[in-house]
Design an enzyme around this catalytic site. Structure first.
Site, PDB file in Angstrom:
ATOM      1  CB  CYS B  96      -1.054   0.119   1.135  1.00  0.00           C
ATOM      2  SG  CYS B  96      -2.288   1.034   1.082  1.00  0.00           S
ATOM      3  CG  HIS B 197      -4.435  -3.645   3.429  1.00  0.00           C
ATOM      4  ND1 HIS B 197      -3.141  -3.152   3.880  1.00  0.00           N
ATOM      5  CD2 HIS B 197      -4.767  -2.391   2.545  1.00  0.00           C
ATOM      6  CE1 HIS B 197      -2.998  -1.994   3.725  1.00  0.00           C
ATOM      7  NE2 HIS B 197      -3.737  -1.609   2.692  1.00  0.00           N
TER       8      HIS B 197
END
Lengths: 449, 253
Positions: B96, B197
């Site tokens: 991310c 995630h």
């Protein structure tokens, strides 16, 4: 407004004939579809009497504490004490408070408001607003902590100076809201930890907000209680924890604690039905709100808290046969971490005959992303649970079991539904259920029936 | 335990917003299960990255604010040695916010540009709406017999990769790098950047095994047996369930 009130009450009545616990949000949801401006009308009529409670954790408990305190002081109030805190739930609570002549005779309304839905009150100044804390929670919906704080600052700036704002001095991101507060600000905070929340190495869990919200430098702590709560100051600029107006001191960990109110009023911390440092913080918030509303420390000192009962799912106890189920709502790392601390402090004789049931769903109300589970310090659990007595349920029970396994906790069983775990729990005297929101609703429904 | 792998965890205080330490825990545990001692070092502000001492690196996700705190330090104290590490076939995972900083730059919605270290030939621009939701991707070639990646994405950044050869996986369900080209992540040598995630290694433990076995082979010139661990059965059942859920939500919208 008469028609809106009539419609809302009729829907609520019909829902309650089917299920007595129904109707905390659906009446508002339906009314909003038919009359989209009804929320604005209700709020505009009541806003100067409203107490709003916002924050990541502790809203429902704080609302029930405030309600209890104001009821004791004979101040009539309504609240959304079921925890329905988004627009439909708020609308339901507001609307039910009016009669068919669109009159409301209660002194005040106490509303817990979801972080994102406080924007509904922009430009509508309440009487009192309390901000409890900001933690990571449902990041799929709430994105970043700083963005939530920015939304709240914008709302605060739209209010009049008559609104009294109550802020948590222990949370730096909450204190950063103060510069946008139009009027009086009251701070609450812990002067000393009530319970030792560190592990055996003295380390605390990682905080959710460890940097100065003003300049971005690391924060320095002279005392850290849990997560990013504590006595903090910026290592670079002048931003630091203000001295709270309402605080608790303790002479030693776990005993001799005193509450201090403005006007040199102090009294011993009462034995509350909800325990833990986080609930002491919620209690101080409630006292701050009651003080903001009444300005009467002496009256607050005389409130008898012995009959206070916890809100549903928040350290609520349900007896089922010989087993006592303790419901501990756990929906983010900070909340689950504090509940684990609560378990850790149970006496050994209670622990030997106890089971832990972890529940995890990923519906909208729970937060669809469960990555946060891996930020929880499961290693803080007492040793006895590493060997046995742990169960998992919910739509993501397998991932939950995998996470526990990677924390050296081997769960005995895992199922999609809570009722399949029940036969495994019959031999335990105490069962502690640590679960996300909708999974807890399932537990509550099964145990109550 | 005679064999040691050293894992450098970059900026754990600033970039661990999203269960990222779960990735560290999984790497550590899976090393342990195979008789390898995994030593995890925090590499934070001002710390030089001594790349010759390390076998794996990890860097996680954070808010725009957190990225803005560390990017200058990242360029100044870690970029050069990280580049050497990449060239020497070191193993790295960047999730991310970290993924974005591996590119040329990240531009937020007010136009503010945060410079990256340009190890990945890509750039990122923040747009609305956010890319949030379950994501399922397909790898071009199986890794340890597994072809699908599962995760949850939550990012406003739209990442654009210059060279198609470095795309990591193809998006089956979800948005991926930018919601347009149907690709997710970046893969160069043994470095992987991704928006997934979950944490990513929790939902895709084979990827952790690939990282460990690749680092092991690089260091010891020996193959590591990476059979599936008993607890993995939980995850592979969960993945099947997730696939159905993701499919139905895709069909339903």
């Amino acid at each position: 407004m008469h028609i809106e009130v009539f419609l809302l009450k009729t829907i609520k009545f019909l829902l309650n004939t089917l299920n007595k616990d129904a109707g905390s949000s659906l009446p508002g949801f339906l009314l909003n579809k038919i009359y989209p401006h009804s929320f604005d009308k209700f709020v505009d009529k009541l806003k100067s009497r409203l107490i709003l409670v916002s924050g990541t954790n502790g809203k429902t408990t704080t609302v029930s504490l405030v309600r209890y305190g104001l009821d004791f002081l004979k101040i009539s109030c309504f609240s959304n004490d079921t925890g329905a805190n988004i627009q439909s739930g708020l609308l339901t609570s507001l609307g039910l408070n009016f009669n068919l002549k669109s009159q409301s005779f209660l002194d005040t309304g106490i509303l817990e408001v979801d972080e994102q839905h406080l924007r509904l009150f922009k430009g509508r100044s309440p009487k009192v607003q309390v901000f409890l804390n900001i933690f990571r929670d449902q990041l799929d919906r709430n994105t970043e902590l700083e963005k939530i704080a920015a939304i709240w600052k914008d709302i605060l700036s739209s209010w009049s100076k008559e609104t009294v704002v109550v802020l948590n001095a222990d949370d730096p991101l909450i204190v950063s809201l103060s510069k946008c507060c139009p009027g009086r600000v009251i701070y609450f905070g812990l002067q000393a930890p009530i319970f030792d929340t560190s592990d055996s190495t003295g380390k605390l869990t990682i905080g959710d907000s460890m940097y100065c919200p003003v300049c971005g430098s690391p924060l320095v702590y002279s005392a850290r209680f849990f997560s990013h709560f504590g006595h903090w100051s910026c290592s670079s600029c002048q931003f630091s924890r203000p001295q709270p107006d309402i605080f608790v001191t303790s002479d030693c960990l776990g005993g001799g604690s005193k509450i201090h109110l403005p006007g040199n009023t102090e009294f011993s911390l009462p034995e509350l039905a909800v325990v833990g440092s986080h609930n002491i913080s919620n209690f101080l918030a409630a006292l701050g709100v009651i003080y903001a509303y009444t300005n009467n420390s002496s009256a607050i000192k005389n409130i008898d808290w012995s009959n206070f009962l916890p809100a549903p799912f928040r350290q609520e106890k349900i007896q089922a046969g010989a087993t006592t189920f303790n419901l501990l709502l756990s929906k983010n790392p900070a909340g689950l971490g504090q509940n684990i601390q609560f378990i850790k402090r149970l006496p050994p004789d209670i622990l030997t005959n106890s089971a832990l049931v972890f529940g995890l769903n990923d519906l909208y109300a729970d937060g669809r992303d469960i990555s946060w589970l891996w930020d929880v310090d499961f290693e803080q659990l007492p040793d006895c649970f590493y060997r046995s007595g742990v169960f998992a349920f919910g739509s993501r029970f397998r991932e939950l079991q995998f996470c526990l396994y990677n924390n050296n906790i081997k769960s005995e069983a895992g199922f999609r539904r809570f009722k399949k775990i029940l036969p495994h729990l019959k031999t335990y005297k105490n069962v502690y259920v640590l679960s996300s929101y909708t999974a807890m609703s399932e537990v509550h429904g099964i145990l109550k029936n | 335990m005679s064999k040691i792998l050293r894992l450098g965890w970059f900026y754990p205080d600033q970039l661990s917003l999203y269960g990222d330490r779960g990735n560290i825990k999984i790497l550590f545990n899976r090393c342990f299960s195979r008789g390898i001692n995994c030593i995890v070092d925090y590499i934070g502000f001002g710390d030089r990255f001594a790349e010759k001492d390390y076998d794996l690196v990890f860097m996680g996700g954070g808010a725009d604010f957190s990225q803005s705190l560390i990017y200058e330090d990242f360029i100044k104290t870690k970029k050069d040695n990280l580049e050497s590490f990449l060239k020497s076939k070191g193993v790295g995972l960047f999730v991310c916010g970290a993924y974005q900083l591996m590119g040329h730059f990240y531009k937020n919605q007010t136009g503010l540009v945060t410079e990256g270290i340009s190890l990945f030939d890509m750039y990122t621009q923040s747009r609305t709406p956010r890319c949030t939701g379950r994501i399922v991707c397909q790898l071009p070639e199986p890794i340890l017999g597994k072809k699908y990646l599962f995760g949850f994405e939550n990012h406003s950044g739209r990442t654009f990769i210059t060279n198609n050869d470095f795309r990591f996986s193809r998006v089956l369900l979800g948005k991926g790098n930018n919601g347009f080209d149907r690709f997710e992540g970046y893969c160069k040598d043994n470095f992987i950047g991704t928006y997934l995630h979950g944490p990513i290694l929790a939902l895709n433990p084979f990827l952790a095994d690939w990282m460990i076995s690749t680092a092991f082979k690089r260091k010891f010139s020996d193959e590591l047996l990476t059979i599936q661990l008993p607890e993995d059965a939980l995850i592979y059942r969960a993945r099947a369930n997730l696939f159905l859920k993701s499919f139905f939500s895709f069909v339903n919208c």
